[in-house]
Write a protein that holds these residues in place. Structure first.
Motif, PDB file in Angstrom:
ATOM      1  N   TRP A  23       0.930  -0.743   0.374  1.00 43.16           N
ATOM      2  CA  TRP A  23       0.141   0.077  -0.119  1.00 43.16           C
ATOM      3  C   TRP A  23       1.023   1.285   0.380  1.00 43.16           C
ATOM      4  O   TRP A  23       0.905   2.075  -0.601  1.00 43.16           O
ATOM      5  N   ALA A  24       2.368   0.761   1.171  1.00 39.68           N
ATOM      6  CA  ALA A  24       2.620   2.066   0.674  1.00 39.68           C
ATOM      7  C   ALA A  24       4.009   2.432  -0.463  1.00 39.68           C
ATOM      8  O   ALA A  24       3.605   3.530  -0.753  1.00 39.68           O
ATOM      9  N   ARG A  25       3.715   1.560  -1.366  1.00 31.63           N
ATOM     10  CA  ARG A  25       4.768   1.712  -2.562  1.00 31.63           C
ATOM     11  C   ARG A  25       4.103   1.931  -3.746  1.00 31.63           C
ATOM     12  O   ARG A  25       4.103   2.469  -4.551  1.00 31.63           O
ATOM     13  N   GLU A  26       2.333   1.372  -3.386  1.00 30.03           N
ATOM     14  CA  GLU A  26       1.418   2.147  -4.347  1.00 30.03           C
ATOM     15  C   GLU A  26       0.851   3.589  -4.253  1.00 30.03           C
ATOM     16  O   GLU A  26       0.334   4.053  -4.584  1.00 30.03           O
ATOM     17  N   GLY A  27       1.164   4.108  -2.986  1.00 33.56           N
ATOM     18  CA  GLY A  27       1.120   5.693  -2.708  1.00 33.56           C
ATOM     19  C   GLY A  27      -0.725   5.621  -1.836  1.00 33.56           C
ATOM     20  O   GLY A  27      -0.803   6.498  -1.870  1.00 33.56           O
ATOM     21  N   LYS A  28      -0.861   4.443  -1.623  1.00 36.26           N
ATOM     22  CA  LYS A  28      -2.271   4.303  -1.160  1.00 36.26           C
ATOM     23  C   LYS A  28      -2.416   4.842   0.335  1.00 36.26           C
ATOM     24  O   LYS A  28      -3.144   5.425   1.045  1.00 36.26           O
ATOM     25  N   ILE A  29      -1.187   5.096   1.064  1.00 38.80           N
ATOM     26  CA  ILE A  29      -0.861   5.423   2.244  1.00 38.80           C
ATOM     27  C   ILE A  29       0.505   6.210   2.836  1.00 38.80           C
ATOM     28  O   ILE A  29       1.307   5.535   2.016  1.00 38.80           O
ATOM     29  N   LEU A  44      -1.024   5.103  14.273  1.00 37.01           N
ATOM     30  CA  LEU A  44      -2.274   4.685  13.433  1.00 37.01           C
ATOM     31  C   LEU A  44      -3.743   5.266  12.578  1.00 37.01           C
ATOM     32  O   LEU A  44      -4.385   4.832  11.635  1.00 37.01           O
ATOM     33  N   ASP A  45      -3.247   6.076  13.510  1.00 33.31           N
ATOM     34  CA  ASP A  45      -4.924   6.550  13.534  1.00 33.31           C
ATOM     35  C   ASP A  45      -5.013   7.010  12.032  1.00 33.31           C
ATOM     36  O   ASP A  45      -5.859   7.826  11.260  1.00 33.31           O
ATOM     37  N   ASP A  46      -3.860   7.933  11.993  1.00 32.58           N
ATOM     38  CA  ASP A  46      -3.598   8.114  10.507  1.00 32.58           C
ATOM     39  C   ASP A  46      -3.631   7.513   9.308  1.00 32.58           C
ATOM     40  O   ASP A  46      -4.731   8.023   8.737  1.00 32.58           O
ATOM     41  N   VAL A  47      -3.248   6.009  10.089  1.00 34.27           N
ATOM     42  CA  VAL A  47      -3.383   4.918   8.817  1.00 34.27           C
ATOM     43  C   VAL A  47      -4.776   5.061   8.142  1.00 34.27           C
ATOM     44  O   VAL A  47      -5.185   4.959   7.420  1.00 34.27           O
ATOM     45  N   ARG A  53     -10.617   6.769   3.639  1.00 32.85           N
ATOM     46  CA  ARG A  53     -11.221   7.911   2.503  1.00 32.85           C
ATOM     47  C   ARG A  53     -11.022   7.264   1.237  1.00 32.85           C
ATOM     48  O   ARG A  53     -11.493   7.221   0.339  1.00 32.85           O
ATOM     49  N   LEU A  54      -9.628   5.991   1.308  1.00 31.20           N
ATOM     50  CA  LEU A  54      -9.485   5.224  -0.407  1.00 31.20           C
ATOM     51  C   LEU A  54     -10.576   4.631  -0.473  1.00 31.20           C
ATOM     52  O   LEU A  54     -11.209   4.160  -1.025  1.00 31.20           O
ATOM     53  N   ARG A  55     -11.155   3.627   0.911  1.00 31.76           N
ATOM     54  CA  ARG A  55     -12.288   3.094   0.508  1.00 31.76           C
ATOM     55  C   ARG A  55     -14.174   3.670   0.309  1.00 31.76           C
ATOM     56  O   ARG A  55     -14.508   3.550  -0.624  1.00 31.76           O
ATOM     57  N   GLU A  56     -13.831   5.161   0.629  1.00 33.15           N
ATOM     58  CA  GLU A  56     -15.243   5.606   0.411  1.00 33.15           C
ATOM     59  C   GLU A  56     -14.674   6.504  -1.279  1.00 33.15           C
ATOM     60  O   GLU A  56     -15.986   7.034  -1.877  1.00 33.15           O
ATOM     61  N   ASP A  57     -13.666   6.783  -1.717  1.00 35.39           N
ATOM     62  CA  ASP A  57     -12.787   7.225  -3.099  1.00 35.39           C
ATOM     63  C   ASP A  57     -13.277   6.025  -4.334  1.00 35.39           C
ATOM     64  O   ASP A  57     -13.059   6.630  -5.197  1.00 35.39           O
ATOM     65  N   GLY A  58     -13.657   4.803  -3.715  1.00 38.52           N
ATOM     66  CA  GLY A  58     -13.763   3.587  -4.558  1.00 38.52           C
ATOM     67  C   GLY A  58     -12.177   2.522  -5.060  1.00 38.52           C
ATOM     68  O   GLY A  58     -11.769   1.830  -5.803  1.00 38.52           O
TER      69      GLY A  58
END
Length: 60
Positions: A23-29, A44-47, A53-58
């Protein structure tokens, strides 16, 4: 503010360490910081918010 290693973050999220790295390599987090040696440290809370947000954006 407690910063977690990638392994600790993975345990807290209930996923593999490899998933967090991917996920980090892909820029998701994004980590809170990266050490000079290239190791990430996470809030933890930030991740959790980033993943939400990622889920909400699809994108998750």
């Amino acid at each position: 503010m407690e910063l977690l290693t990638t392994g600790q973050l993975a345990r807290e999220l209930g996923v593999s360490r490899g998933a967090v790295v991917k996920w980090a390599r892909e820029g998701k987090i994004q980590p809170e910081l990266s050490t000079p040696g290239g190791h990430h440290r996470w809030k933890l809370d930030d991740v959790r918010a980033q993943l939400r947000r990622l889920r909400e954006d699809g994108g998750g």
